[in-house]
Design an enzyme around this catalytic site. Structure first.
Site, mmCIF file in Angstrom:
data_model
loop_
_atom_site.group_PDB
_atom_site.id
_atom_site.type_symbol
_atom_site.label_atom_id
_atom_site.label_comp_id
_atom_site.label_asym_id
_atom_site.label_seq_id
_atom_site.Cartn_x
_atom_site.Cartn_y
_atom_site.Cartn_z
ATOM 1 N N GLY A 220 0.843 -1.196 0.000
ATOM 2 C CA GLY A 220 0.000 0.000 0.000
ATOM 3 C C GLY A 220 0.874 1.239 0.000
ATOM 4 N N THR A 222 3.102 4.532 1.264
ATOM 5 C CA THR A 222 4.173 4.736 2.244
ATOM 6 C C THR A 222 3.602 5.275 3.552
ATOM 7 O OG1 THR A 222 5.835 5.029 0.533
ATOM 8 C CG2 THR A 222 6.299 6.065 2.656
ATOM 9 N N GLY A 225 2.131 2.437 5.319
ATOM 10 C CA GLY A 225 3.215 1.510 5.672
ATOM 11 C C GLY A 225 3.888 1.904 6.990
ATOM 12 N N GLU A 242 5.606 -3.297 0.987
ATOM 13 C CA GLU A 242 5.747 -2.906 -0.427
ATOM 14 C C GLU A 242 4.978 -1.608 -0.588
ATOM 15 O OE1 GLU A 242 7.618 -4.289 -2.615
ATOM 16 O OE2 GLU A 242 8.105 -6.160 -1.588
ATOM 17 N N CYS A 276 2.301 0.432 -9.071
ATOM 18 C CA CYS A 276 3.401 0.968 -8.262
ATOM 19 C C CYS A 276 4.671 1.092 -9.088
ATOM 20 C CB CYS A 276 3.636 0.090 -7.043
ATOM 21 S SG CYS A 276 3.840 -1.641 -7.443
HETATM 22 P P1 NAD Z 1 -3.405 2.333 1.233
HETATM 23 O O1 NAD Z 1 -2.121 2.434 1.973
HETATM 24 O O2 NAD Z 1 -4.421 3.391 1.434
HETATM 25 O O3 NAD Z 1 -4.148 0.947 1.592
HETATM 26 C C1 NAD Z 1 -3.527 -0.292 1.422
HETATM 27 C C2 NAD Z 1 -4.196 -1.308 2.338
HETATM 28 O O4 NAD Z 1 -3.955 -0.940 3.696
HETATM 29 C C3 NAD Z 1 -5.706 -1.407 2.196
HETATM 30 O O5 NAD Z 1 -6.104 -2.770 2.343
HETATM 31 C C4 NAD Z 1 -6.203 -0.561 3.355
HETATM 32 O O6 NAD Z 1 -7.508 -0.914 3.780
HETATM 33 C C5 NAD Z 1 -5.193 -0.912 4.414
HETATM 34 N N1 NAD Z 1 -5.049 0.070 5.496
HETATM 35 C C6 NAD Z 1 -5.518 1.347 5.553
HETATM 36 N N2 NAD Z 1 -5.163 1.921 6.725
HETATM 37 C C7 NAD Z 1 -4.460 0.999 7.409
HETATM 38 C C8 NAD Z 1 -3.813 1.005 8.687
HETATM 39 N N3 NAD Z 1 -3.808 2.085 9.476
HETATM 40 N N4 NAD Z 1 -3.163 -0.117 9.043
HETATM 41 C C9 NAD Z 1 -3.128 -1.200 8.257
HETATM 42 N N5 NAD Z 1 -3.723 -1.259 7.046
HETATM 43 C C10 NAD Z 1 -4.385 -0.168 6.633
HETATM 44 O O7 NAD Z 1 -3.020 2.197 -0.309
HETATM 45 P P2 NAD Z 1 -4.000 2.091 -1.564
HETATM 46 O O8 NAD Z 1 -4.567 3.431 -1.849
HETATM 47 O O9 NAD Z 1 -4.915 0.942 -1.396
HETATM 48 O O10 NAD Z 1 -2.951 1.699 -2.719
HETATM 49 C C11 NAD Z 1 -2.175 2.631 -3.425
HETATM 50 C C12 NAD Z 1 -0.768 2.687 -2.858
HETATM 51 O O11 NAD Z 1 -0.205 1.377 -2.848
HETATM 52 C C13 NAD Z 1 0.167 3.515 -3.713
HETATM 53 O O12 NAD Z 1 0.979 4.297 -2.877
HETATM 54 C C14 NAD Z 1 1.014 2.480 -4.438
HETATM 55 O O13 NAD Z 1 2.289 2.900 -4.840
HETATM 56 C C15 NAD Z 1 1.101 1.403 -3.420
HETATM 57 N N6 NAD Z 1 1.415 0.133 -4.039
HETATM 58 C C16 NAD Z 1 2.654 -0.402 -3.847
HETATM 59 C C17 NAD Z 1 2.993 -1.590 -4.464
HETATM 60 C C18 NAD Z 1 4.353 -2.226 -4.289
HETATM 61 O O14 NAD Z 1 4.516 -3.390 -4.636
HETATM 62 N N7 NAD Z 1 5.334 -1.519 -3.777
HETATM 63 C C19 NAD Z 1 2.047 -2.233 -5.272
HETATM 64 C C20 NAD Z 1 0.793 -1.650 -5.452
HETATM 65 C C21 NAD Z 1 0.486 -0.464 -4.813
#
Ligand code: NAD
Length: 471
Positions: A220, A222, A225, A242, A276
């Site tokens: 998800g 940064t 993360g 990631e 990503c």
């Molecule tokens: P996000 O961080 O908003 O959410 C990712 C996941 O985390 C979701 O399942 C969400 O419900 C959950 N989440 C939300 N708050 C949380 C918390 N406090 N604790 C634990 N989990 C929580 O990201 P998104 O909008 O779903 O995805 C887009 C982002 O993901 C972009 O920044 C993209 O670059 C990144 N991404 C990275 C990779 C990689 O392999 N590096 C791959 C795909 C996407």
């Protein structure tokens, strides 16, 4: 209220006590209501995963491999229903969604063929000493919405092959294909080994705060993360993160301009830029900037953007309201600051989250559209005169996920690639991933690796067994 979608906990269907709507980004309609996992249901998922752990981890690896292959067969057999759900909830064209489902089956099969290493440190009359890899326990797999099943494929197969049990929590923006996957696999995977839950925005934090997980595998942003890492500190659960990226592409002046324009377009705009590892800013040598920018513009205008259920449509909408607002915010910032769009621009209000592919003409290096991760169909083109300067600008980022270099001379490209600070750097291609090759982010793009042997090892710990054979 009821929903056709149920969670999978302990191999059985579990209804929600409450629900949240999943919206189709192409038309704003509700695709379905998804179950909103309660704290008690989360406890139950963790407990059943814990109960299933001893028997699953004790199974010979060969048997676990067979389960992964049976999972792949079941996924393949359900391609149409899974692809249809991905398109409805996430918005990618139906053919691309089919490829995503194919990718899940492929990743499961290829992962099944990986071997966990074992090292014999000593084997003589004095002592036997072996270092092997053991599973971590119960894994939380938390995924984003851009590839609902693709992201799961990097986690579920390796975690299970290594002998762990899993609770999979997809994004609330696109949970339906994952819920259906859990349903499809109920008769394929031993009860409790793979559990699939869904919930609104608060469930992720509940999962990472839960003391019952031994490992959190997170993909998800940064920003999130960092919250995951802080939460994991409470129980010292292992983490793989990631995270986001702002991947540079550097185009040298010797490229074939026509051919490279098309490749660069898809490097940046596949899945409407919501990848990503997509190119997020393109540095083009001044000698070819105008011509390449022109070809990119022409190509961008030829791409069909529309209803992703229609065969032949090449790009769908942005996947959800939140991401749409983020991308529109960046476009407004470009307008406010007078940067020019070669094509595209702010969208007309319509019924879906559609944004035409947008090229921003050489905005300043410190502009938001260059410095921030757009994760959408907007791409800044940046002019450079000096290669060292382009490399320095490419590296001047908190992120270090992917990058690409484009040159007629692969050796020159390779030399440039070695100077870029990213977890993966491609030359003359991009986003080529393999189940046998690990990927991960440098700097604030993540911690750890997914895929390949390195990705498998992230779901294990090292254990040494020593037997003293003589006095
Ligand atoms: P996000 O961080 O908003 O959410 C990712 C996941 O985390 C979701 O399942 C969400 O419900 C959950 N989440 C939300 N708050 C949380 C918390 N406090 N604790 C634990 N989990 C929580 O990201 P998104 O909008 O779903 O995805 C887009 C982002 O993901 C972009 O920044 C993209 O670059 C990144 N991404 C990275 C990779 C990689 O392999 N590096 C791959 C795909 C996407």
């Amino acid at each position: 209220m009821t929903s056709p979608f149920t969670m999978t906990i302990g191999g059985t269907a579990v209804d929600g006590n409450a629900f949240f709507p999943v919206v189709n980004p192409a038309n704003g309609a509700v695709v379905a209501d998804a179950p909103n996992c309660s704290p008690q249901q989360l406890d139950a998922a963790v407990a059943t995963a814990r109960n299933a752990l001893p028997a699953w981890s004790a199974r010979p690896v060969a048997e676990r491999q067979k389960v992964l292959i049976a999972m792949a067969d079941a996924v393949d057999a359900n391609t149409e229903v899974l692809a249809g759900l991905i398109t409805a909830e996430q918005g990618k064209p139906i053919d691309v969604a089919r490829t995503e489902v194919f990718g899940l089956g492929y990743w499961l099969r290829e992962t099944a063929a990986l071997e966990l290493p074992e090292t014999v440190n000593q084997d003589d009359t004095e002592r036997l000493s072996i270092t092997r890899r053991v599973p971590l326990g119960v894994v939380a797999a938390i995924t984003p919405w851009n590839y609902p099943l693709g992201q799961a494929s990097f986690k579920v197969g390796p975690a299970m092959l290594a002998g762990n049990t899993v609770v999979l929590k997809p994004s609330p923006a696109a949970p339906l294909a994952n819920l259906k996957l859990g349903e499809i696999l109920r008769d394929v995977v031993p009860a409790g080994v793979l559990n699939v839950i869904s919930g609104d925005d608060s469930l992720g934090a509940q999962v990472t705060a839960h003391p019952g997980f031994d490992k959190i595998s997170f993909t998800g942003s940064t920003r999130t993360g960092k919250l995951v890492m802080a939460a994991a500190a409470q129980s010292l659960s292992r983490i793989t993160l990631e995270l986001g990226g702002n991947d540079p592409a550097i185009v040298l002046p010797d490229v074939d301009i026509e051919e490279t324009a098309e490749k660069l377009f898809w490097a940046a705009f596949s899945n409407s830029g919501q990848i990503c590892l997509a190119a997020k800013r393109i540095y083009i040598h001044a000698d070819i900037y105008d011509e390449l920018a022109g070809k990119l513009t022409t190509y961008a205008r030829s791409v069909e953007v529309g209803d992703p259920t229609e065969e032949g449509v090449q790009l769908g909408p942005v996947s959800n309201r939140r991401q749409y607002d983020t991308v529109v915010g960046l476009l407004e910032d470009c307008e406010r600051n007078g940067y020019s769009f070669l094509t595209g621009g702010l969208p007309d209000a319509s019924s879906g989250f559609f944004i035409q592919p947008t090229l921003v003409d050489n905005p300043p290096e410190d502009s938001r559209i260059v410095q921030e991760e757009q994760f959408g169909p907007v791409l800044p083109l940046l002019r450079y005169d000096d290669l060292d300067d382009a490399i320095a600008r490419a590296n001047a980022s908190q992120y270090g996920l992917g990058a690409s270099v484009w040159s007629a001379d692969p050796d020159v490209g390779f030399a440039v690639a070695q100077r870029i600070q990213s977890g993966t750097v491609w030359v003359n291609e991009i986003m080529h991933l393999s189940p046998l090759v690990g990927f991960g982010g440098l700097k604030q793009s993540g911690i750890g690796t997914e895929s390949g042997l390195a990705g498998l090892l992230e779901f294990t710990e090292s254990q040494t067994l020593t037997v003293k054979r003589s006095a």
